[in-house]
Scaffold this active site. Sequence first.
Site, PDB file in Angstrom:
ATOM      1  N   SER A   1       4.426   1.360   8.439  1.00 29.05           N
ATOM      2  CA  SER A   1       4.052   0.418   7.392  1.00 29.05           C
ATOM      3  C   SER A   1       5.306  -0.038   6.658  1.00 29.05           C
ATOM      4  O   SER A   1       6.178   0.764   6.338  1.00 29.05           O
ATOM      5  CB  SER A   1       3.096   1.092   6.403  1.00 29.05           C
TER       6      SER A   1
ATOM      7  N   HIS B   1       0.806  -1.219   0.000  1.00 33.65           N
ATOM      8  CA  HIS B   1       0.000   0.000   0.000  1.00 33.65           C
ATOM      9  C   HIS B   1       0.839   1.267   0.000  1.00 33.65           C
ATOM     10  O   HIS B   1       0.322   2.363  -0.227  1.00 33.65           O
ATOM     11  CB  HIS B   1      -0.986   0.003   1.181  1.00 33.65           C
TER      12      HIS B   1
ATOM     13  N   ASP C   1      -0.334  -7.706   1.463  1.00 31.05           N
ATOM     14  CA  ASP C   1       0.114  -6.311   1.420  1.00 31.05           C
ATOM     15  C   ASP C   1       1.644  -6.279   1.544  1.00 31.05           C
ATOM     16  O   ASP C   1       2.200  -5.909   2.582  1.00 31.05           O
ATOM     17  CB  ASP C   1      -0.549  -5.520   2.555  1.00 31.05           C
TER      18      ASP C   1
END
Length: 231
Positions: free
Chosen positions: A202, A65, A108
């Site tokens: 992330s 992402h 992801d």
Amino acid sequence: MHCLHKLLLCLLPCLRDIKFATGIIHGEKAPENSMPYMVSVQDNKGQHVCGGFLITEDFVLSSAHCGNSGLTHVVLGNHNLKKADHQKVRIGKKIIPENYQNVGLGNDIMLLQLSEKVRLGHRVQTVQLPPAEIHLKQNQVCQVAGWGKTKTDDNKPVDELMVVDVSVIDKQVCVLLWPSLPANVTCAGGYKTTKGFCQGDSGAPLVCDGLAVGLVSFNYERSFPPHTALL
């Protein structure tokens, strides 16, 4: 390359519910050079966008992402992002699994091929990946690190690398609270913890016993004790 891509899909990517994982909450400063595999993935303005980790001299893993954030280069060997003493390498190619759709459905994960090999040394090292089959134990203590914000109501990131311990959560607990939990997702953060709603940037690795067994994608607050993260 084919083998590396297969191994990439065997990692345990993290889940995310509403907000992208943004930083270390209630952690502490990581000791200098203690995590030489950590990578800051940045845009063309030199701003930190996501975390990542070095797996070979010319490949970095991060979250899929993050791929739409104008990423241009990575910074390695820099505990403090304000210091100029680091290696800066352009991203040559982004590789995202074909079955990735969004963070809530798993997969992801993103492989960044660098435009050149990095120079390995005491400040820049690769981290070992797990075997295809790995079994994490409930309450096993692992670590995540990142340069993200340290308060949920503060958008300002930190300059120095922060780290926090997180405990592996029983998979059945996660499945009960999240029936659609993808099979390749591991939950971590701990029970009734106050160590933040996100345990790392992330793309940063979940490191257990020296192995990068997963990466940070998102957290899920509903039904869990406050600040419990899914990894």
